[in-house]
Design an enzyme around this catalytic site. Structure first.
Site, PDB file in Angstrom:
ATOM      1  N   GLU A 256      24.223 -31.633  22.246  1.00  0.00           N
ATOM      2  CA  GLU A 256      23.380 -31.252  21.058  1.00  0.00           C
ATOM      3  C   GLU A 256      23.458 -29.737  20.773  1.00  0.00           C
ATOM      4  OE1 GLU A 256      21.690 -33.533  20.164  1.00  0.00           O
ATOM      5  OE2 GLU A 256      21.598 -35.001  21.773  1.00  0.00           O
TER       6      GLU A 256
ATOM      7  N   CYS B 247      17.072 -25.160  17.246  1.00  0.00           N
ATOM      8  CA  CYS B 247      18.170 -25.809  16.788  1.00  0.00           C
ATOM      9  C   CYS B 247      17.973 -26.558  15.552  1.00  0.00           C
ATOM     10  CB  CYS B 247      18.884 -26.488  17.993  1.00  0.00           C
ATOM     11  SG  CYS B 247      17.930 -27.933  18.700  1.00  0.00           S
TER      12      CYS B 247
END
Length: 476
Positions: free
Chosen positions: A225, A259
């Protein structure tokens, strides 16, 4: 805090200690390779009870690591998603574990087929500093629901949270089920080299490449990720107040250290000034002042603050127009800024920002906005603001990203029934909810025959009449 942990000395001899825990967990898994649903549910219950009971301690530890982190942000963005994820797994666990029946072709009858979801073994999780609780517990939920053992490597940038989680997990889980690893970057490097049955990493693209390279030595499957520059598109006809307020929430949460935070905004060129004012009003509505404001989170450390300040200086030197929304910050509480007249040679347009800076890129036609996104590495998230259904569909079909929000930001990550993951430079693989269970399981195909064996009709020697008949029936 507990006494000095063994992991503080792991930078001198990390591999032997890491190997010890991995071996311990492997032995425990071998002794119980297919935990029943009740046992897995009990693990999840224990985790939920612990997080609920220790929420104030967790809020305090995370705030200490940031120098100040809004307690409400920790509740909203870390603790609540953890508890909701556990509840979703507990509710659906029996259904996820149930073998899936599959069809068997007529040529292979009588027989049956099914897919059995088998635990992988020991799962490694490398946790970043920006959401140290959620990004540790989130993967852990999927791994435990799937029946695995878990080793967590906490970030060296969140030592208070790491020490607390190590102590709390040790109180309720045996080390052969859940283990927390602490230590500097050297320990993280050795951790990624371990022969896990699956490794999940959340962090930067550059470090993700190193993790994948290390995991490849053991052919360890990875979920990465990685983030990237997630764009927001403001349509030509959407009310600017609606779009600006929702973008501002996504960008200001955790001071932009997320993120999937909007990294830049594509705005129709004739609406740029209107968006600037709408965004300013939205941010000032959230945070009337930065001084002593308990709602506003600080930048995690001086290194990250220096990096962000360097982006501003570089952009200003190269011709950007910087619009600071506050006169000054406080300590590491960095003021929000908008950047106009940006160009590709600026660092702020090359690297993931991970902070309270928001570049605005003008466009004249929606096709130009799509082209701008598609010419760049595929992002982890994409946000579109506009109520035209046809244009919404074009966004979904003509751009690539890990996930999409239409007329909102961030909240797709909180949906347990949606997979979360990147694409290309923003990552690979998925987790959350059922997808997390599947990521940490081996979907084993099983073909079953009992006493009668019709397949002997096609055994050698070849050329028999029955074989020729079979060929005529199925090969046309």
């Amino acid at each position: 805090m507990s006494a000095e942990p063994a992991w503080k000395h792991a930078t001198q001899q990390p591999l032997s200690e890491l190997d010890r825990v991995l071996t311990l967990q492997r032995k425990a898994f071998a002794a119980n390779p297919m935990p029943i649903a009740g046992q897995r549910r009990q693990w999840l219950n224990t985790l939920r009870d612990l997080l609920s009971a220790e929420r104030e301690a967790l809020i305090a530890a995370i705030s200490s690591d940031f120098s100040h982190r809004s307690g409400d942000e920790t509740l909203l963005a870390e603790l609540m998603p953890c508890l909701m994820g556990i509840d979703d797994a507990r509710k659906n666990l029996q259904k996820w574990m149930k073998p899936a029946r599959r069809k068997v072709g007529i040529a292979f009858q009588p027989a049956s087929a099914k897919v059995v979801y088998q635990p992988l073994g020991v799962v490694g999780v490398i946790v970043p500093w920006n959401y140290p609780l959620f990004l540790a517990v989130g993967p852990m939920i999927g791994a435990l629901a799937a029946g695995n053992r878990v080793m967590l490597k906490l970030s060296e940038s969140t030592p208070a949270t790491g020490e607390l989680l190590k102590r709390l997990f040790a109180q309720v889980f045996p080390e052969d089920l859940v283990a927390v690893v602490l230590g500097e970057a050297e320990v993280g490097i050795e951790f990624s080299r371990l022969a896990f049955d699956h490794l999940l990493f959340t962090g930067s693209t550059s470090i993700g490449r190193q993790v994948m390279r290390a995991a490849a030595e053991n052919l360890t499957p990875v979920t990465l990720e990685l983030g990237g520059k997630s764009p927001a598109i403001v349509a030509a006809d959407v009310p600017l107040k609606d779009a600006a307020e929702r973008i501002a929430f996504g960008k200001t949460l955790n001071a932009g250290q997320t993120c999937v935070a909007p990294d830049y905004v594509l705005v129709p060129e004739d609406r740029v000034e209107g968006f600037v004012e709408a965004y300013r009003q939205a941010v000032l509505g959230f945070y009337p002042t930065l001084t002593d404001n308990p709602d506003y989170t600080a930048i995690i450390n001086q290194r990250q603050l220096t990096r962000l300040t360097g982006y501003l200086e570089d952009a200003t030197r190269k011709g950007a127009r910087v619009i600071a929304l506050y006169d000054q910050g406080q300590d590491r509480r960095m003021p929000f800024s908008l950047l106009l007249n940006v160009s590709d040679d600026m660092l702020v347009m090359q690297d993931e920002i991970f902070g309270p800076l928001l570049p605005i890129v003008p466009y004249s036609r929606i096709d130009q906005a799509f082209a701008y996104i598609n010419q760049r590495p595929r992002p982890l998230a994409l946000y579109y603001f506009g109520y035209n259904k046809a244009e919404q569909q074009r966004v979904l079909e003509q751009t690539h990203s890990g996930g999409v929000c239409l007329n909102d930001t961030l909240l797709h990550v909180a949906q347990d029934d949606l997979p979360f993951g990147g694409v290309g430079p923003s990552g690979m693989g998925h987790y959350h909810g059922r997808e997390g269970f599947l990521t940490f399981s081996k979907a084993k195909g099983v073909f079953i025959k009992q006493r009668f064996n019709a397949a002997r009709l096609i055994y050698p020697p070849y050329g028999k009449a029955i074989q020729r008949l079979v060929y005529r029936l199925f090969i046309r």
